[in-house]
Design a protein around this motif. Structure first.
Motif, PDB file in Angstrom:
ATOM      1  N   ALA A 108       0.800   3.462   2.246  1.00 30.90           N
ATOM      2  CA  ALA A 108      -0.544   3.228   1.706  1.00 30.90           C
ATOM      3  C   ALA A 108      -0.444   2.962   0.216  1.00 30.90           C
ATOM      4  O   ALA A 108       0.411   3.528  -0.478  1.00 30.90           O
ATOM      5  CB  ALA A 108      -1.451   4.430   1.977  1.00 30.90           C
ATOM      6  N   ILE A 109      -1.346   2.100  -0.280  1.00 29.24           N
ATOM      7  CA  ILE A 109      -1.292   1.721  -1.685  1.00 29.24           C
ATOM      8  C   ILE A 109      -2.690   1.337  -2.146  1.00 29.24           C
ATOM      9  O   ILE A 109      -3.486   0.764  -1.376  1.00 29.24           O
ATOM     10  CB  ILE A 109      -0.297   0.547  -1.892  1.00 29.24           C
ATOM     11  CG1 ILE A 109      -0.060   0.269  -3.369  1.00 29.24           C
ATOM     12  CG2 ILE A 109      -0.752  -0.701  -1.153  1.00 29.24           C
ATOM     13  CD1 ILE A 109       1.093  -0.714  -3.616  1.00 29.24           C
ATOM     14  N   PHE A 110      -3.023   1.681  -3.401  1.00 33.91           N
ATOM     15  CA  PHE A 110      -4.289   1.270  -3.997  1.00 33.91           C
ATOM     16  C   PHE A 110      -4.126  -0.114  -4.627  1.00 33.91           C
ATOM     17  O   PHE A 110      -3.020  -0.544  -4.952  1.00 33.91           O
ATOM     18  CB  PHE A 110      -4.738   2.268  -5.073  1.00 33.91           C
ATOM     19  CG  PHE A 110      -5.171   3.598  -4.539  1.00 33.91           C
ATOM     20  CD1 PHE A 110      -6.209   3.691  -3.627  1.00 33.91           C
ATOM     21  CD2 PHE A 110      -4.549   4.759  -4.958  1.00 33.91           C
ATOM     22  CE1 PHE A 110      -6.624   4.922  -3.139  1.00 33.91           C
ATOM     23  CE2 PHE A 110      -4.956   6.001  -4.482  1.00 33.91           C
ATOM     24  CZ  PHE A 110      -5.994   6.078  -3.568  1.00 33.91           C
ATOM     25  N   VAL A 111      -5.250  -0.780  -4.825  1.00 45.56           N
ATOM     26  CA  VAL A 111      -5.235  -2.128  -5.377  1.00 45.56           C
ATOM     27  C   VAL A 111      -4.572  -2.165  -6.757  1.00 45.56           C
ATOM     28  O   VAL A 111      -3.792  -3.072  -7.061  1.00 45.56           O
ATOM     29  CB  VAL A 111      -6.666  -2.701  -5.447  1.00 45.56           C
ATOM     30  CG1 VAL A 111      -6.697  -3.958  -6.320  1.00 45.56           C
ATOM     31  CG2 VAL A 111      -7.172  -3.045  -4.054  1.00 45.56           C
ATOM     32  N   ALA A 112      -4.871  -1.180  -7.607  1.00 43.39           N
ATOM     33  CA  ALA A 112      -4.300  -1.183  -8.955  1.00 43.39           C
ATOM     34  C   ALA A 112      -2.777  -1.138  -8.910  1.00 43.39           C
ATOM     35  O   ALA A 112      -2.096  -1.860  -9.646  1.00 43.39           O
ATOM     36  CB  ALA A 112      -4.840   0.005  -9.754  1.00 43.39           C
ATOM     37  N   PRO A 148     -13.372  -2.570   2.750  1.00 43.72           N
ATOM     38  CA  PRO A 148     -12.815  -1.247   2.420  1.00 43.72           C
ATOM     39  C   PRO A 148     -11.308  -1.139   2.581  1.00 43.72           C
ATOM     40  O   PRO A 148     -10.654  -0.455   1.795  1.00 43.72           O
ATOM     41  CB  PRO A 148     -13.531  -0.302   3.406  1.00 43.72           C
ATOM     42  CG  PRO A 148     -14.738  -1.047   3.861  1.00 43.72           C
ATOM     43  CD  PRO A 148     -14.355  -2.491   3.850  1.00 43.72           C
ATOM     44  N   GLN A 149     -10.754  -1.778   3.616  1.00 44.50           N
ATOM     45  CA  GLN A 149      -9.340  -1.591   3.915  1.00 44.50           C
ATOM     46  C   GLN A 149      -8.709  -2.889   4.384  1.00 44.50           C
ATOM     47  O   GLN A 149      -9.329  -3.672   5.108  1.00 44.50           O
ATOM     48  CB  GLN A 149      -9.151  -0.549   5.022  1.00 44.50           C
ATOM     49  CG  GLN A 149      -9.597   0.856   4.662  1.00 44.50           C
ATOM     50  CD  GLN A 149      -9.487   1.796   5.846  1.00 44.50           C
ATOM     51  OE1 GLN A 149      -9.500   1.374   6.998  1.00 44.50           O
ATOM     52  NE2 GLN A 149      -9.367   3.088   5.563  1.00 44.50           N
ATOM     53  N   ALA A 150      -7.462  -3.082   3.979  1.00 44.40           N
ATOM     54  CA  ALA A 150      -6.640  -4.174   4.506  1.00 44.40           C
ATOM     55  C   ALA A 150      -5.338  -3.566   5.015  1.00 44.40           C
ATOM     56  O   ALA A 150      -4.860  -2.553   4.488  1.00 44.40           O
ATOM     57  CB  ALA A 150      -6.358  -5.219   3.428  1.00 44.40           C
ATOM     58  N   HIS A 151      -4.767  -4.176   6.041  1.00 44.90           N
ATOM     59  CA  HIS A 151      -3.578  -3.630   6.683  1.00 44.90           C
ATOM     60  C   HIS A 151      -2.570  -4.749   6.934  1.00 44.90           C
ATOM     61  O   HIS A 151      -2.932  -5.827   7.415  1.00 44.90           O
ATOM     62  CB  HIS A 151      -3.932  -2.984   8.024  1.00 44.90           C
ATOM     63  CG  HIS A 151      -4.985  -1.922   7.928  1.00 44.90           C
ATOM     64  ND1 HIS A 151      -4.696  -0.588   7.782  1.00 44.90           N
ATOM     65  CD2 HIS A 151      -6.344  -2.014   7.934  1.00 44.90           C
ATOM     66  CE1 HIS A 151      -5.824   0.106   7.713  1.00 44.90           C
ATOM     67  NE2 HIS A 151      -6.836  -0.742   7.801  1.00 44.90           N
ATOM     68  N   ILE A 169      -3.905  -0.938   2.526  1.00 46.00           N
ATOM     69  CA  ILE A 169      -4.300  -1.197   1.144  1.00 46.00           C
ATOM     70  C   ILE A 169      -5.788  -0.835   1.008  1.00 46.00           C
ATOM     71  O   ILE A 169      -6.611  -1.298   1.796  1.00 46.00           O
ATOM     72  CB  ILE A 169      -4.076  -2.663   0.769  1.00 46.00           C
ATOM     73  CG1 ILE A 169      -2.600  -3.053   0.995  1.00 46.00           C
ATOM     74  CG2 ILE A 169      -4.472  -2.919  -0.677  1.00 46.00           C
ATOM     75  CD1 ILE A 169      -2.359  -4.536   0.967  1.00 46.00           C
ATOM     76  N   THR A 170      -6.084   0.000   0.037  1.00 45.37           N
ATOM     77  CA  THR A 170      -7.478   0.426  -0.168  1.00 45.37           C
ATOM     78  C   THR A 170      -7.874   0.224  -1.620  1.00 45.37           C
ATOM     79  O   THR A 170      -7.024   0.085  -2.500  1.00 45.37           O
ATOM     80  CB  THR A 170      -7.676   1.908   0.204  1.00 45.37           C
ATOM     81  OG1 THR A 170      -6.765   2.699  -0.547  1.00 45.37           O
ATOM     82  CG2 THR A 170      -7.435   2.143   1.679  1.00 45.37           C
TER      83      THR A 170
END
Length: 301
Positions: free
Chosen positions: A233-237, A268-271, A295-296
């Motif tokens: 999992a990873i944040f956009v930043a 909200p979410q991409a995978h 990705i959130t």
């Protein structure tokens, strides 16, 4: 010496198997409730498009999503098919930053391959597995409007608007839209759209709950050459920083850039999932563990 227990029988084995299946269904219930009525955009490509078992698995997944009340939209690629068709036509493919340079001859091959070979084939595949489906495969549909992305790329476009009413009408009737990444410009010019980019633009325009990419890798790696660096999992930043590090493969760039744009516009979410795994979509949507990379948006959002 006896234990007092009877030996296992085929009947008891069947009961145990049925109970295991029932547990799977009950564990999925919270996710079924959470995503019922929500739109999910799925970019379909890679091995999942060419391996017969994976094709069937994908089609069953899409049919089941619809039966469970979700609203799946399929956006397909076709890179290997297009490259083979170009080779038969004697056209040498060229790539820049993961995008296919598209001159007039290439555009003709792309349009024919996506619109007359791949798109109707996917529609038929879904219908064979119990899902009602309808294809957007010609430039006259009016679904996607685009403009030229970069003169150096030729007829490669970027989407400027989506006629969401055409998609919503099908979804409201329980029909799966199957979208070929082809678009028309304001002056009637035809454009080849990267399928990853098209999926992201559609997800944002449709206010999708999830954006899913099926690929031929396990997910996103912090170091593409190190299989142990898979990111769960990873944040956009953080993803922006990773893109700036230069450690991401060229083929992954359009996916990640379109993920960022989609999330910035409200998805909200991409995978990013391994499409070589049967039922990858179901594993992501209906299990707590999920698979691949999620990705959130950043926490402060």
């Amino acid at each position: 010496m006896t234990t007092g227990h009877t030996a296992p029988t085929p009947h008891r084995s069947r009961i145990a198997s049925a109970m295991a299946k029932a547990r799977v269904l009950t564990e999925a219930m919270p996710y079924i409730r959470a995503f019922a009525g929500k739109t999910v955009v799925i970019k379909y490509g890679g091995s999942a498009m060419v391996d017969d078992d994976l094709r069937s698995s994908f089609a069953r997944d899409i049919a089941l999503l619809g039966l469970l009340g979700l609203r799946p939209v399929v956006v397909h690629g076709g890179g290997p098919h297009i490259s083979r068709a170009m080779a038969r036509a004697g056209i040498e493919p060229r790539w820049v930053h993961g995008l296919r340079v598209t001159d007039e001859a290439t555009l003709g091959v792309v349009t024919a391959t996506l619109g007359f070979e791949i798109n109707p084939g996917i529609v038929q595949l879904l219908e064979d597995h119990g899902a009602a489906a309808s294809g957007f495969r010609d430039l006259g549909s009016g679904l996607l409007d685009a403009r030229r992305l970069d003169p150096d790329l030729g007829f490669v476009g970027e989407i400027v608007s989506v006629n969401t009413g055409l998609i919503d009408d099908l979804l409201d009737r329980g029909v799966v839209p199957v979208v070929a990444p082809l678009a028309r410009g304001a002056n009637g010019t035809h454009y080849n759209i990267n399928a990853d980019t098209a999926a992201g633009a559609l997800a944002a325009a449709l206010e999708a709950r999830k954006l899913i990419y099926l690929t031929d890798v396990e997910g996103l790696y912090r170091d593409f050459d190190d299989e142990d660096s898979l990111i769960d999992a990873i944040f956009v930043a953080e993803l922006r920083q990773l893109l700036g590090s230069g450690s991401v493969s060229a083929g992954m760039l359009p996916k990640l850039e379109s993920c960022i744009k989609a999330l910035e516009r409200g998805v909200p979410q991409a995978h990013i999932l391994d499409g070589r795994i049967q039922h990858a979509v179901l594993l992501e949507v209906f299990t707590p563990e999920g698979i691949g990379t999620m990705i959130t948006r950043d926490e402060q959002w």
